[in-house]
Design an enzyme around this catalytic site. Structure first.
Site, PDB file in Angstrom:
ATOM      1  N   GLY A 164       0.250  -2.747   4.124  1.00 47.92           N
ATOM      2  CA  GLY A 164       0.936  -1.466   4.308  1.00 47.92           C
ATOM      3  C   GLY A 164       2.027  -1.552   5.334  1.00 47.92           C
ATOM      4  N   ASP A 176      -7.879  -5.796   2.404  1.00 47.56           N
ATOM      5  CA  ASP A 176      -7.053  -4.613   2.673  1.00 47.56           C
ATOM      6  C   ASP A 176      -7.189  -4.215   4.144  1.00 47.56           C
ATOM      7  OD1 ASP A 176      -5.589  -2.284   2.508  1.00 47.56           O
ATOM      8  OD2 ASP A 176      -7.070  -1.187   1.318  1.00 47.56           O
ATOM      9  N   GLY A 205      -9.074   4.896   6.230  1.00 46.16           N
ATOM     10  CA  GLY A 205      -8.663   6.200   6.756  1.00 46.16           C
ATOM     11  C   GLY A 205      -7.251   6.212   7.264  1.00 46.16           C
ATOM     12  N   ASP A 240      -3.421   4.118  -2.526  1.00 46.44           N
ATOM     13  CA  ASP A 240      -4.522   4.650  -1.707  1.00 46.44           C
ATOM     14  C   ASP A 240      -4.720   6.132  -1.975  1.00 46.44           C
ATOM     15  OD1 ASP A 240      -5.521   2.491  -0.028  1.00 46.44           O
ATOM     16  OD2 ASP A 240      -3.480   2.417   0.800  1.00 46.44           O
ATOM     17  N   SER A 295       0.840  -1.201   0.000  1.00 46.23           N
ATOM     18  CA  SER A 295       0.000   0.000   0.000  1.00 46.23           C
ATOM     19  C   SER A 295       0.873   1.249   0.000  1.00 46.23           C
ATOM     20  CB  SER A 295      -0.900  -0.020   1.248  1.00 46.23           C
ATOM     21  OG  SER A 295      -1.218   1.302   1.616  1.00 46.23           O
ATOM     22  N   GLY A 301      -1.972   0.755   9.623  1.00 49.62           N
ATOM     23  CA  GLY A 301      -1.523   0.309  10.935  1.00 49.62           C
ATOM     24  C   GLY A 301      -2.631  -0.062  11.893  1.00 49.62           C
TER      25      GLY A 301
END
Ligand code: DX5
Ligand code: ZN
Length: 590
Positions: free
Chosen positions: A571, A549, A516, A410, A384, A519
């Site tokens: 990510g 995702d 949004g 993203d 990501s 992590g």
């Protein structure tokens, strides 16, 4: 002569000029052609110089040639041959050959062309071909064009001294009839040569009539030479420059040549009567055959065509349309005829050669290493962009080291989610840096506008949130451009929200975190969604792929695979790892 990979030479050996055309043939096609001519009454010299020129042009040496030209006096004969058999007999090629072998020719003359004009048998009159026909008698009419043996020998010796042999001798009008006459046409051919004026009529059966008059354009030159008191070569030069059957008033005032004091008018005064006389003889000779065979047009060739007004004069004399095919008509016809004769063999050769080339190419391919494709081999892990510096070239190097083939981009607009991240400019930068598949995750309002801009910037797949206005129109727009279209479904949205569009999408992106931020922790409840999507797809034969995702690490990845996921986005797990390739591998463990 082999017409597939070699050269061939065609010569028109005239009294005052030799013309040549040569073709270089490669793989059954003409690769290079050259033409040459030499004006000279010394034929030995003219032949040599034309051959030298052509050999030089094509960079080759000719050993043989096809020949046409002035073969001297001629005789045209119509022979009838009658063969009778005891009882019925199937007529063969050999029977025709036997008839031809019995033909007799005038002393000192040899046949150049023997053409069957008509075949008759008692049971069938005027048949095209008697071969295979069963009868007890065959009457054939052959048209034969014969030339003086002494002149033919002379030509052979000229060729011999130029170190080439002949592959065939052809009558000029035979060649013109073969190449310029339409199948049903009857044509009067007139060749205005230096030594002879040759006349013949040809129709679909062959030659009907052929006559050579021993008068020609050299007589005109001779007249000029005598009456103007200049030598023959000079007279020839002046004739070529000035001769004109349609004199103009000013001709009296214009000198024929700066070297002499006679005018153009004087030249015309001298040559017009002779040309008129020659054309008169042509008309007188041809008038009966013309009314018998009724040609519909005249084709005129030879050096005489260079004199202005000659063609119109002949046209008027016969009341038939005339075409001027100029002095090089015969050599052109010869080259066309030879090339056309070999057409069936050439076509077969080309087809064989092409087939051979295809086969050779196939074999070659087996030994040639395939060039590396610039797009990497697909692996189902997409890093990501939210967690990497996409401005840095290092990032792309790292992705490459892990074998990454898909990048998850993203984009957040600050409305659908609070944060602003990514964007069209960044997408363009990414596109400029990699050939990887760009998997664009829009977390935005106005999906149609964002999608259109993302496509322009190089997106390959566009994922829209399912819970915004205008999703269906945006999906249609994406698919119309041929790009892949998918929807993202947040953890709190039930799968039923997808029902209306499930058949129209290429991908469902199952969000395991609330969009949004990176992590966040993987929401295990989405595993059930993945499973249902997977079984639904199987049950209904649907095509969408299932991607996941948010919160992907080695553990959660394995759970996703188990439940039927096809592609995982990661990510922070990948970004934080010390060994990127190893981390990618750890996600691939199933
Ligand atoms: C969340 C994004 C995800 C996220 C993934 O809004 O759509 O792509 O960046 O990051 P991790 O793997 O850290 O959850
Ligand atoms: Zn994402």
């Amino acid at each position: 002569m082999n017409l597939f990979d070699s050269c061939f030479l065609c010569l028109d050996i005239g009294t005052s000029c030799v013309r040549g055309i040569a073709h270089r043939v490669c793989s059954g096609k003409i690769a290079k052609s050259a033409t040459a001519m030499c004006d000279s009454f010394n034929q030995q010299f003219a032949v040599k110089s034309v051959i030298d020129n052509l050999e030089h042009e094509l960079g080759t040496h000719f050993e043989s040639a096809y020949i046409t030209g002035n073969f001297g006096n001629s005789e045209f004969l119509k022979h009838r041959q009658n063969t009778v058999w005891n009882g019925e007999h199937k007529i063969t090629d050999n029977d025709i050959r036997a008839q031809i072998s019995k033909l007799s020719f005038p002393d000192g003359f040899a046949p150049i062309h023997i053409m069957p004009l008509q075949y008759d048998t008692p049971s069938a009159r005027k048949i095209n071909s008697p071969i295979g026909y069963t009868d007890h008698q065959l009457v054939s009419t052959f048209g034969t064009i014969c030339y003086e043996t002494s002149r033919l020998n002379e030509i052979v010796s000229i060729l011999h001294q130029a170190h080439i042999q002949y592959d065939g001798l052809f009558d000029p009008h035979y060649l013109q009839s073969m190449t310029l006459r339409k199948p049903d046409e009857t044509i009067l051919f007139i060749d205005l040569g230096a030594e002879f004026s040759t006349l013949s009529i040809w129709n679909k059966t062959g030659v009907c009539w052929h006559k050579k008059l021993p008068v020609g354009m050299s007589n005109v030159t001779m007249d000029l030479s005598k009456s103007l008191n200049i030598d023959f070569d000079e007279a020839e030069r002046i004739k070529r420059m000035v001769a004109n059957l349609i004199p103009r008033t000013m001709d009296r005032m214009v000198p024929a040549d700066t070297a002499y004091d006679f005018s153009r008018g004087d030249v015309n005064d001298c040559l017009v009567p002779r040309i008129v006389d020659i054309i008169g003889q042509i008309k007188e000779t041809a008038i009966d055959p013309v009314s018998e065979f009724m040609p519909t047009k005249i084709i005129i060739s030879g050096g005489g065509t260079q004199i202005e007004g000659v063609v119109d004069f002949i046209e008027n004399a016969f009341g038939l349309p005339a075409e001027n095919h100029h002095a090089d008509a015969t050599v052109t016809a010869l080259a066309d005829y030879i090339w056309e004769c070999a057409k069936p063999e050439r076509d077969a050769y080309i087809i064989r050669a092409e087939r051979h080339a295809v086969y050779i190419n196939k074999i070659k391919k087996l030994f040639v290493k395939k060039p590396k494709k610039s797009r990497p081999k697909f692996i189902p892990i997409a890093p990501s962009t939210l967690c990497f510096n996409m401005q840095s070239p290092m990032t792309y190097k790292i992705f490459e080291s892990g074998g990454i083939s898909t990048i998850h981009v993203d984009i957040m607009d600050g409305f659908y989610v609070d944060k602003v991240a990514g964007g069209i400019a960044e997408l363009k930068t990414i596109r400029a840096n990699t050939r990887a598949h760009l998997h664009v995750h829009l977390m935005t309002e106005n999906p149609a506008i964002w999608a259109a801009n993302a496509i322009k910037a190089g997106a390959d797949t566009i994922i829209l949130p399912i819970n915004v206005n205008g999703v269906r129109a945006a999906l249609r727009g994406i698919r119309a451009t041929g790009r892949r279209a998918g929807v993202a479904i947040n953890p709190d949205i039930p799968l039923s929200a997808l029902t209306p569009i499930l058949r129209d999408i290429d991908e469902v992106l199952v969000m395991a975190v609330t969009p949004g931020a990176a992590g966040q922790e993987f929401d295990k409840s989405v595993l059930q969604k993945i499973l249902v999507l997977s079984t639904t797809r199987k049950k209904h034969g649907l095509k969408y792929i299932i991607s996941v995702d948010g919160g992907i690490n080695a553990d959660t990845a394995q759970q996703c695979w188990t439940n039927g996921a096809d592609l995982l986005v990661s990510g922070s797990y990948l970004a934080k790892s010390n060994d990127f390739p190893l981390a990618v591998q750890s996600l691939l463990n199933r």
